[in-house]
Design an enzyme around this catalytic site. Structure first.
Site, short mmCIF file in Angstrom:
data_model
loop_
_atom_site.label_atom_id
_atom_site.label_comp_id
_atom_site.label_asym_id
_atom_site.label_seq_id
_atom_site.Cartn_x
_atom_site.Cartn_y
_atom_site.Cartn_z
N GLU A 173 0.81 -1.21 0.00
CA GLU A 173 0.00 0.00 0.00
C GLU A 173 0.85 1.27 0.00
OE1 GLU A 173 -3.06 0.17 -0.50
OE2 GLU A 173 -3.66 2.20 0.11
N ASP A 174 1.91 1.28 0.80
CA ASP A 174 2.63 2.54 1.04
C ASP A 174 4.02 2.63 0.41
OD1 ASP A 174 0.50 3.46 2.47
OD2 ASP A 174 1.31 2.84 4.41
#
Ligand code: MN
Length: 726
Positions: free
Chosen positions: A80-81
């Site tokens: 996600e990051d």
């Protein structure tokens, strides 16, 4: 500020305590990987980002999950990051870990955008459905727990939003999975932001009484352990003040102030065996005064989330009530960590797929009558979601559809207007066909245009939900009126021809008015339109107006009346039958002996094999049983000619009465007064001082028959007069 090293050590400690078999080599590799990937990122409080995955991994270790789950926790924010890909994780840590990370990522992307209860239930279900592996949810809950613990660094807006979400989604999920300890912490932390005043009031109250509470709890603890020691029961006792949110809820539910809250304290007695549990219960009830109605046996009947314990509330010598929970160590683990506790035991045995992991839950719950239990299994067992699929609108609303649903179902679930103007669809931002099958978590967009041609009949075959099907039909009903009228008229005319009536009779306005009255429509067009879209069958419409249609289609002529042979006349009760048969100019008519119809009765005709048409009362039981699909074409509409009845019709009445002297004489007197031709009058005694009399006689029509019934009914002792059926 806490350092990476501190968090790493604390995680290692948790692993040593709770999952000593974990593979530290792989774990350290994942710590390195995550540290590298998150190297340039900071948490809101300015600390290095990797502290977060370390803390989540610590919680995951505490709840006793396996090495893969700990790796999943360490890497849970990588996709996600950071620039990390699924394949990269697969390459380094294996596919199982990559799938866990991907699963958590999907849940992270779920938007929480509503507070509608139904929506939240859908969200919770979707979480379950999306996590093919229960560990995904457990990691996600651990992630949320750490984020909640560090919520003080977020903006006030975000604190409230996140707390609401935690209360709506994560705490109930933790509860369903039986993770009481985590559930309580999530609730208490969230309450602090959602109801700061109440939270502070309760916290202050508890803090002010901390010393008193401690003394009280110690006293009870030693009283109980002394007693149990004397009788030789090994046990561990914990005392605690109930958690803040549960006190808050009690205040709210009971409308009470803190001082009035019934029991603030709870004790846990943990023993080795189930037998000991019940023994301890006996001793507690011996030591303290029992509060009636508060005892609950969750050992013999576990809660839906697998929780087992004995609960009782008692009052100490100083009048302070407290709750005691008694359980075994195994029950205690389950109570604290729920499904995860079981995971721990399972790990050591032969590994099994998700299926097997839920098998035991089902077994545990099988014998429960609890409605929630079923609910619980439904929300727990992913496979059971086979009948439901959860997708998003582009704005993040969750739509629940039957599994196998298509963009058409989706569009109609949003609104019938969206469905009716649908011209295309996108799934996850890609153009999709109407019959594409939607999957959990898909983001679906319905493309509409005002000038669209509307649904096609093929959609009825593509869509999966009743909702869509009904709405598509409704559209055809409204929008395709012209088409329906043509279609409806065609089938109405065909039905008329089938019963041998020429559609030309409809040129008679008087008849049309009568038909419309019978079928309750304003115009023939309305009737046709209704038949056209399937709201009424043509057969039903014709049946309702049958009498009128017959009357207008064929004015009876003397020479048309069926000619019967002498023998047939003898069998028939009437030489001139007085009955019109649809579509048959000349035929033999006989009146059924079973129900003896008279003019005015609703009647139907049955084409017998070789004996013409047999006329029954419409309500004759024989008609009901004989009207099978196989011979439906042999039943034809018939009606009374309505001419002058020259000859009377024979019929039968069954009279129920008290069995008294002189009854037959009284009946005979009535019949004589009415100038009836009586063929038979036979009375017999039936049970309980009652008599049944069969009366066979002739009348000209239903009015006359009604009069006879009325007079007979008035005879003393008569309780019931029925039309006869043989
Ligand atoms: Mn996270």
């Amino acid at each position: 500020m806490e350092s990476i090293e501190q968090h790493y050590q604390s995680m290692v400690q948790a692993i040593e305590n709770y999952t000593p078999t974990a593979d530290m080599l792989r774990i350290n590799a994942a710590v390195d990987f995550a540290s590298r990937k998150h190297a340039n990122q900071k948490r809101k409080d300015g600390s290095p980002y990797v502290i977060h995955p370390l803390a989540v991994a610590e919680i995951v270790a505490e709840i006793g999950l396996d090495t893969d789950a700990i790796l999943g926790a360490l890497l849970h924010d990588c996709i996600e990051d950071t620039d990390t890909t699924f394949d990269e994780i697969t390459e380094h840590f294996g596919r199982a870990v990559a799938e866990l990370v991907e699963g958590v990522t999907k849940l992270t992307r779920v938007q929480y955008s509503t507070t509608e209860e139904q929506q939240m239930e859908n969200l919770r279900k979707m979480f379950m459905a999306m996590s093919k592996d229960i560990r995904v949810i457990l990691i996600k809950i651990a992630d949320r727990l750490h984020n909640t613990r560090t919520l003080q660094y977020q903006s006030p807006d975000k604190q409230v939003l996140k707390s609401r979400e935690t209360m709506d989604i994560y705490a109930p999920l933790a509860h369903r999975l039986g993770m009481q300890k985590i559930k309580w912490e999530l609730e208490d932390l969230s309450l602090r932001y959602l109801e700061p005043d109440a939270y502070n009031e309760i916290m202050t109250y508890l803090a002010d009484r901390e010393e008193l509470s401690r003394q009280f709890m110690e006293k009870i603890q030693s009283q109980v352990s002394d007693r149990l020691q004397t009788v030789g029961i090994r046990c561990t006792i914990y005392g605690r003040v109930k958690h803040v949110y549960s006190i808050y809820r009690k205040m709210l539910a009971q409308g009470k102030s803190l001082d009035e809250i019934y029991d603030l304290y709870a004790f846990r007695v943990i023993v080795d065996t189930i037998a000991d549990c019940y023994n301890v219960l006996g001793h507690i009830h011996d030591l303290y005064k029992l509060v009636p109605g508060r005892f609950k046996d969750y050992i013999s009947t576990p809660k839906p989330n697998m929780y087992q314990s004995l609960h009782t509330t008692v009052i100490g010598k100083d009048g302070r009530p407290f709750e005691v929970q008694i359980r075994t160590w195994a029950m205690h683990e389950t109570a604290e960590y729920g499904i995860a506790a079981h995971w721990k035991y399972k790990q050591n045995g032969a590994g099994g797929g998700t299926e097997q992991q839920f098998e035991w839950v089902r077994r545990l719950l099988e014998n429960q009558q609890d409605v929630d239990a079923e609910d619980y299994i439904h929300s727990l067992k992913m496979d059971m979601f086979d009948d439901e699929v959860f997708v998003f609108t582009p704005r993040g609303k969750v739509i629940s559809l039957p599994s196998g649903s298509t963009p058409i179902d989706f569009a109609y679930a949003i609104h019938s207007e969206v469905g009716n103007h649908l011209i295309g669809a996108k799934i996850n931002n890609r153009i999709a066909s109407y019959d594409a099958v939607l999957k959990n978590g898909d983001i679906v967009e319905a493309i509409t245009a005002q000038g669209s041609r509307g649904p096609s009949r093929d959609w009825l075959k593509i869509c999966k939900s009743n909702q869509a099907r009904i709405k598509i039909r409704q559209w055809f009903k409204k929008e395709k009126r012209d088409e329906n009228i043509v279609r409806g008229k065609a089938s109405f005319d065909a039905e008329l021809r089938r019963v041998a009536i020429s559609p030309a009779v409809l040129q008679n306005d008087e008849l049309v008015a009568l038909i419309l009255k019978k079928v309750s429509f304003e115009s023939m067009e309305d009737l046709y339109a209704t038949i056209g879209y399937g709201g009424m069958t043509a057969q039903k419409a014709v049946n309702r107006a049958q009498e009128e249609l017959l009357r207008f289609s064929r004015v009876p002529q003397k020479e048309d009346i069926p000619k019967l042979s002498v023998r047939e006349q003898a069998r028939s009760r009437h030489s001139d039958s007085g009955v019109l048969v649809a579509g048959i100019d000349s035929c033999m008519i006989k009146f059924a002996r079973c129900c003896t119809p008279v003019p005015g009765d609703d009647i139907v005709g049955f084409i017998t094999k070789g004996f013409g048409v047999s006329v029954h009362r419409a309500d004759c039981p024989n008609v009901k049983t004989a009207r099978t699909p196989e011979n439906s074409d042999r039943w034809i509409p018939v009606s009374w000619a309505g001419g002058e009845e020259s000859e009377p019709f024979t019929t039968t009445l069954e009279i129920e009465s008290l069995d008294r002297d002189g009854l037959v004489l009284d009946l005979a007197t009535v019949l004589t007064t009415l100038k009836l031709k009586v063929k038979e009058l036979s009375a017999r005694s039936i049970a309980a001082g009652k008599a049944q009399t069969t009366l066979t006689f002739s009348v000209h029509n239903l009015d006359e028959l009604s009069l006879v019934r009325q007079k007979v009914r008035a005879v003393a002792g008569v309780t019931d007069v029925r039309r006869g059926h043989n």
